[in-house]
Design a protein around this motif. Structure first.
Motif, PDB file in Angstrom:
ATOM      1  N   GLU A 100       0.830  -1.208   0.000  1.00 38.76           N
ATOM      2  CA  GLU A 100       0.000   0.000   0.000  1.00 38.76           C
ATOM      3  C   GLU A 100       0.864   1.257   0.000  1.00 38.76           C
ATOM      4  O   GLU A 100       0.536   2.245  -0.670  1.00 38.76           O
ATOM      5  CB  GLU A 100      -0.924  -0.011   1.220  1.00 38.76           C
ATOM      6  N   ALA A 101       1.964   1.239   0.763  1.00 34.82           N
ATOM      7  CA  ALA A 101       2.847   2.407   0.808  1.00 34.82           C
ATOM      8  C   ALA A 101       3.502   2.659  -0.541  1.00 34.82           C
ATOM      9  O   ALA A 101       3.596   3.806  -0.996  1.00 34.82           O
ATOM     10  CB  ALA A 101       3.911   2.211   1.891  1.00 34.82           C
ATOM     11  N   ASN A 102       3.966   1.604  -1.206  1.00 34.09           N
ATOM     12  CA  ASN A 102       4.582   1.773  -2.526  1.00 34.09           C
ATOM     13  C   ASN A 102       3.576   2.260  -3.557  1.00 34.09           C
ATOM     14  O   ASN A 102       3.922   3.024  -4.469  1.00 34.09           O
ATOM     15  CB  ASN A 102       5.197   0.450  -2.980  1.00 34.09           C
ATOM     16  N   ALA A 103       2.326   1.823  -3.437  1.00 35.80           N
ATOM     17  CA  ALA A 103       1.305   2.274  -4.383  1.00 35.80           C
ATOM     18  C   ALA A 103       0.974   3.747  -4.198  1.00 35.80           C
ATOM     19  O   ALA A 103       0.652   4.458  -5.160  1.00 35.80           O
ATOM     20  CB  ALA A 103       0.046   1.407  -4.234  1.00 35.80           C
ATOM     21  N   TRP A 104       1.053   4.228  -2.952  1.00 28.65           N
ATOM     22  CA  TRP A 104       0.703   5.618  -2.679  1.00 28.65           C
ATOM     23  C   TRP A 104       1.896   6.557  -2.789  1.00 28.65           C
ATOM     24  O   TRP A 104       1.728   7.781  -2.916  1.00 28.65           O
ATOM     25  CB  TRP A 104       0.116   5.716  -1.267  1.00 28.65           C
ATOM     26  N   ALA A 105       3.115   6.051  -2.778  1.00 30.19           N
ATOM     27  CA  ALA A 105       4.320   6.883  -2.763  1.00 30.19           C
ATOM     28  C   ALA A 105       4.409   7.863  -3.931  1.00 30.19           C
ATOM     29  O   ALA A 105       4.780   9.026  -3.737  1.00 30.19           O
ATOM     30  CB  ALA A 105       5.569   5.999  -2.706  1.00 30.19           C
ATOM     31  N   PRO A 106       4.101   7.469  -5.199  1.00 33.10           N
ATOM     32  CA  PRO A 106       4.227   8.448  -6.302  1.00 33.10           C
ATOM     33  C   PRO A 106       3.373   9.691  -6.107  1.00 33.10           C
ATOM     34  O   PRO A 106       3.822  10.810  -6.381  1.00 33.10           O
ATOM     35  CB  PRO A 106       3.795   7.637  -7.538  1.00 33.10           C
ATOM     36  N   SER A 107       2.146   9.524  -5.621  1.00 31.43           N
ATOM     37  CA  SER A 107       1.299  10.701  -5.418  1.00 31.43           C
ATOM     38  C   SER A 107       1.836  11.583  -4.297  1.00 31.43           C
ATOM     39  O   SER A 107       1.756  12.818  -4.375  1.00 31.43           O
ATOM     40  CB  SER A 107      -0.138  10.261  -5.107  1.00 31.43           C
ATOM     41  N   PHE A 108       2.399  10.966  -3.252  1.00 31.49           N
ATOM     42  CA  PHE A 108       2.982  11.766  -2.174  1.00 31.49           C
ATOM     43  C   PHE A 108       4.186  12.550  -2.675  1.00 31.49           C
ATOM     44  O   PHE A 108       4.334  13.740  -2.365  1.00 31.49           O
ATOM     45  CB  PHE A 108       3.400  10.856  -1.022  1.00 31.49           C
ATOM     46  N   MET A 109       5.069  11.905  -3.462  1.00 28.76           N
ATOM     47  CA  MET A 109       6.250  12.604  -3.968  1.00 28.76           C
ATOM     48  C   MET A 109       5.870  13.748  -4.887  1.00 28.76           C
ATOM     49  O   MET A 109       6.484  14.827  -4.856  1.00 28.76           O
ATOM     50  CB  MET A 109       7.163  11.604  -4.684  1.00 28.76           C
ATOM     51  N   ALA A 110       4.836  13.537  -5.713  1.00 23.24           N
ATOM     52  CA  ALA A 110       4.410  14.611  -6.612  1.00 23.24           C
ATOM     53  C   ALA A 110       3.887  15.807  -5.827  1.00 23.24           C
ATOM     54  O   ALA A 110       4.230  16.962  -6.120  1.00 23.24           O
ATOM     55  CB  ALA A 110       3.349  14.078  -7.572  1.00 23.24           C
ATOM     56  N   ALA A 111       3.051  15.539  -4.808  1.00 14.50           N
ATOM     57  CA  ALA A 111       2.520  16.646  -4.010  1.00 14.50           C
ATOM     58  C   ALA A 111       3.619  17.329  -3.198  1.00 14.50           C
ATOM     59  O   ALA A 111       3.641  18.559  -3.056  1.00 14.50           O
ATOM     60  CB  ALA A 111       1.414  16.119  -3.080  1.00 14.50           C
ATOM     61  N   TYR A 112       4.551  16.537  -2.664  1.00 15.59           N
ATOM     62  CA  TYR A 112       5.637  17.105  -1.864  1.00 15.59           C
ATOM     63  C   TYR A 112       6.546  17.974  -2.723  1.00 15.59           C
ATOM     64  O   TYR A 112       6.930  19.086  -2.319  1.00 15.59           O
ATOM     65  CB  TYR A 112       6.433  15.966  -1.228  1.00 15.59           C
ATOM     66  N   ASN A 113       6.902  17.486  -3.913  1.00 13.90           N
ATOM     67  CA  ASN A 113       7.773  18.270  -4.795  1.00 13.90           C
ATOM     68  C   ASN A 113       7.086  19.538  -5.284  1.00 13.90           C
ATOM     69  O   ASN A 113       7.732  20.580  -5.490  1.00 13.90           O
ATOM     70  CB  ASN A 113       8.207  17.419  -5.987  1.00 13.90           C
ATOM     71  N   ALA A 114       5.768  19.462  -5.498  1.00 15.62           N
ATOM     72  CA  ALA A 114       5.042  20.654  -5.944  1.00 15.62           C
ATOM     73  C   ALA A 114       5.061  21.744  -4.888  1.00 15.62           C
ATOM     74  O   ALA A 114       5.071  22.941  -5.219  1.00 15.62           O
ATOM     75  CB  ALA A 114       3.600  20.281  -6.296  1.00 15.62           C
ATOM     76  N   ARG A 115       5.130  21.367  -3.611  1.00 21.95           N
ATOM     77  CA  ARG A 115       5.109  22.355  -2.533  1.00 21.95           C
ATOM     78  C   ARG A 115       6.501  22.838  -2.145  1.00 21.95           C
ATOM     79  O   ARG A 115       6.680  24.003  -1.791  1.00 21.95           O
ATOM     80  CB  ARG A 115       4.423  21.766  -1.301  1.00 21.95           C
ATOM     81  N   PHE A 116       7.503  21.951  -2.200  1.00 26.97           N
ATOM     82  CA  PHE A 116       8.801  22.290  -1.610  1.00 26.97           C
ATOM     83  C   PHE A 116       9.978  22.245  -2.591  1.00 26.97           C
ATOM     84  O   PHE A 116      11.066  22.680  -2.239  1.00 26.97           O
ATOM     85  CB  PHE A 116       9.110  21.350  -0.443  1.00 26.97           C
ATOM     86  N   ALA A 117       9.795  21.709  -3.780  1.00 24.59           N
ATOM     87  CA  ALA A 117      10.930  21.570  -4.700  1.00 24.59           C
ATOM     88  C   ALA A 117      11.390  22.936  -5.201  1.00 24.59           C
ATOM     89  O   ALA A 117      10.590  23.869  -5.365  1.00 24.59           O
ATOM     90  CB  ALA A 117      10.543  20.678  -5.876  1.00 24.59           C
ATOM     91  N   LYS A 118      12.707  23.051  -5.418  1.00 23.64           N
ATOM     92  CA  LYS A 118      13.297  24.270  -5.954  1.00 23.64           C
ATOM     93  C   LYS A 118      14.167  23.906  -7.149  1.00 23.64           C
ATOM     94  O   LYS A 118      14.799  22.854  -7.167  1.00 23.64           O
ATOM     95  CB  LYS A 118      14.140  24.980  -4.893  1.00 23.64           C
ATOM     96  N   PRO A 119      14.222  24.776  -8.150  1.00 22.52           N
ATOM     97  CA  PRO A 119      15.058  24.464  -9.314  1.00 22.52           C
ATOM     98  C   PRO A 119      16.532  24.480  -8.941  1.00 22.52           C
ATOM     99  O   PRO A 119      16.963  25.271  -8.085  1.00 22.52           O
ATOM    100  CB  PRO A 119      14.715  25.588 -10.294  1.00 22.52           C
ATOM    101  N   PRO A 120      17.338  23.608  -9.539  1.00 24.17           N
ATOM    102  CA  PRO A 120      18.770  23.581  -9.210  1.00 24.17           C
ATOM    103  C   PRO A 120      19.484  24.799  -9.769  1.00 24.17           C
ATOM    104  O   PRO A 120      19.008  25.466 -10.696  1.00 24.17           O
ATOM    105  CB  PRO A 120      19.245  22.292  -9.894  1.00 24.17           C
ATOM    106  N   ARG A 121      20.631  25.093  -9.193  1.00 21.10           N
ATOM    107  CA  ARG A 121      21.422  26.230  -9.682  1.00 21.10           C
ATOM    108  C   ARG A 121      21.976  25.960 -11.069  1.00 21.10           C
ATOM    109  O   ARG A 121      22.163  26.875 -11.870  1.00 21.10           O
ATOM    110  CB  ARG A 121      22.571  26.507  -8.723  1.00 21.10           C
ATOM    111  N   SER A 122      22.245  24.684 -11.366  1.00 22.10           N
ATOM    112  CA  SER A 122      22.805  24.321 -12.664  1.00 22.10           C
ATOM    113  C   SER A 122      22.038  23.126 -13.214  1.00 22.10           C
ATOM    114  O   SER A 122      21.649  22.218 -12.474  1.00 22.10           O
ATOM    115  CB  SER A 122      24.289  23.975 -12.537  1.00 22.10           C
ATOM    116  N   ASP A 123      21.816  23.120 -14.510  1.00 20.16           N
ATOM    117  CA  ASP A 123      21.137  22.015 -15.173  1.00 20.16           C
ATOM    118  C   ASP A 123      22.094  20.903 -15.589  1.00 20.16           C
ATOM    119  O   ASP A 123      21.670  19.911 -16.194  1.00 20.16           O
ATOM    120  CB  ASP A 123      20.393  22.517 -16.419  1.00 20.16           C
ATOM    121  N   PHE A 124      23.370  21.038 -15.251  1.00 22.67           N
ATOM    122  CA  PHE A 124      24.358  20.043 -15.660  1.00 22.67           C
ATOM    123  C   PHE A 124      24.129  18.729 -14.918  1.00 22.67           C
ATOM    124  O   PHE A 124      23.976  18.710 -13.693  1.00 22.67           O
ATOM    125  CB  PHE A 124      25.769  20.551 -15.383  1.00 22.67           C
TER     126      PHE A 124
END
Length: 335
Positions: free
Chosen positions: A118-142
Motif C-alpha cells: 500500500e505504501a509503494n502504491a501511494w508513494a508516487p502521489s505523495f512525492m508529486a505533491a511534496y515536490n510541488a510544494r517544496f521543490a526548488k530548481p537547481p542552480r545548474s542544469d548540468f
C-alpha cells in the motif's frame, strides 16, 4: 529582619559565578578564567564589574523571561496548534516540536496505510505533491551522473569494510561471529596484523589481506538450539532446554556499526534496541542466572508429575519411594 532575595540560576551560571568570584577575590587570573569559560579577558572584566555592582543577579542571563526573536506571531501559532489538535491529537507532544518534518510517516498514519504494498502504491502521489510544494530548481542544469565503466563493480564499491586484527589462534571476530582462518604459513604472517572484513549488500562476507581473499570457517556466537534438537537428543533434553531458555534471554542484536540489513528482512535498529532492552549480552550471564533457569524448569515439571494416575504401584526401597527416583526413558535394542 532583612528580606532574603531568591535568585534562580542555571548550573552554567553557577559555575560562572564561582569563577568570576575567584577572579574578584584575586585567587584566579583573568586570562585563566577566560580559558575556563571560553570567553575573552575583556568579557571577564565586564562580568567582574557586574558582580561587584549587582551581585550574583548581575550574572544571570538578561534574555531570561523575554520572548525569542524567532518566535511565531500569535495568529500563526494558534493556527498551527489548532491543526495539531484537529488532525494529530494522538501523535504526542514530539510532533509539535518537530513541526511536521517527518511528513511521510504522518501521512501514512492518517491514511491508514499499514503494508509495504500500500505504501509503494501511494508513494508516487505523495512525492508529486511534496515536490510541488517544496521543490526548488537547481542552480545548474548540468547532469553530473556518468555511466558505469567496465572496470567498476558496484558490489565491490558498496561493500561495508571494517579492519580487524588476526589473533594468535588465527581467528577474526566481526559482528559477533568468529571466523577461523586456515593454518598456513601465509596466514601465520598475518598474526597481530590488520585485515579487512568486507560485507557485501547481499550479506556475503569476505576477509581480505594484501589483495587476496582468505578462506575461513565460520562460528556464529548467536546460534540457537531448536526444539527439534531437544526432541531428538532425549538424554540431553534437560540441558538443551536450559540452553534454549538462556538463549531466549540473550541479546541477539548485531553490532551497531554494521550496515543496515532491512533489505534482507532484518528489523530496524530502533526496533532491535526496543525488543532487546531487557535482555543481556552473552558475557553478562552469571551462574545465578543459569541456576534460576534450572529452578524455573523444575517448577514447571512438578505440576505434571503430580497429575499421575492414582493407584500406581510403588515399591519402597530402604524407606525411599521408588517414584521419587529419576525415571529414564526405556531403550530397546532392535538389533
Amino acid at each position: 529582619m532583612a528580606v532574603t532575595e531568591r535568585i534562580t540560576m542555571t548550573m552554567r551560571e553557577l559555575d560562572r559565578l564561582k569563577v568570576i568570584q575567584d577572579v574578584m577575590d584575586g585567587r584566579l587570573k583573568p586570562w585563566r578564567a577566560a580559558e575556563r569559560l571560553g570567553l575573552t579577558t575583556r568579557q571577564i572584566r565586564r562580568l567582574v564589574g557586574r558582580l561587584r555592582e549587582h551581585g550574583p543577579q548581575g550574572l544571570v542571563s538578561r534574555q531570561r523571561s523575554k520572548p525569542s526573536n524567532n518566535r511565531l506571531d500569535r495568529v500563526t501559532a494558534e493556527r498551527a496548534l489548532s491543526i495539531i489538535r484537529e488532525r494529530y491529537a494522538d501523535f504526542g507532544p514530539t510532533l509539535a516540536c518537530e513541526k511536521l518534518q517527518d511528513r511521510l510517516v504522518k501521512e501514512l498514519r492518517l491514511r491508514g496505510i499499514n503494508t509495504l504494498a500500500e505504501a509503494n502504491a501511494w508513494a508516487p502521489s505523495f512525492m508529486a505533491a511534496y515536490n510541488a510544494r517544496f521543490a526548488k530548481p537547481p542552480r545548474s542544469d548540468f547532469d553530473a551522473h556518468r555511466p558505469l565503466r567496465a572496470d567498476e563493480n558496484l558490489d565491490t564499491v558498496l561493500t561495508w569494510r571494517e579492519p580487524r586484527i588476526v589473533t594468535k589462534a588465527l581467528t577474526v571476530q566481526y559482528d559477533r561471529v568468529m571466523y577461523l582462518l586456515d593454518d598456513t604459513p601465509e596466514n601465520r604472517k598475518l598474526i597481530r596484523r590488520y585485515v579487512e572484513v568486507w560485507e557485501y549488500p547481499d550479506g556475503r562476507i569476505e576477509i581480505r589481506a594484501e589483495g587476496r581473499v582468505l578462506p575461513y570457517r565460520e562460528y556464529d556466537r548467536l546460534t540457537e538450539v531448536d526444539q527439534g534438537a531437544i526432541v531428538e537428543h532425549k538424554r540431553l533434553g534437560h540441558v538443551l532446554q536450559v540452553s534454549q531458555v538462556i538463549q531466549a534471554q540473550r541479546d541477539n542484536e548485531r553490532i551497531g556499526k554494521a550496515p543496515s540489513r532491512t533489505h534482507r528482512g532484518d528489523s530496524t535498529r530502533t526496533e532491535r534496541k526496543q525488543s532487546h532492552a531487557r535482555k543481556k549480552k552473552q558475557r553478562e550471564f552469571t551462574q545465578a542466572d543459569i541456576e534460576q533457569v534450572i529452578v524455573d524448569l523444575a517448577g514447571q515439571k512438578q505440576p505434571s508429575q503430580a497429575l499421575r494416575k492414582p493407584g500406581h504401584r510403588s515399591a519402597g526401597v530402604n524407606g525411599t519411594d521408588a517414584n521419587a527416583l529419576p525415571v529414564h526413558d526405556p531403550i530397546f535394542d532392535t538389533a
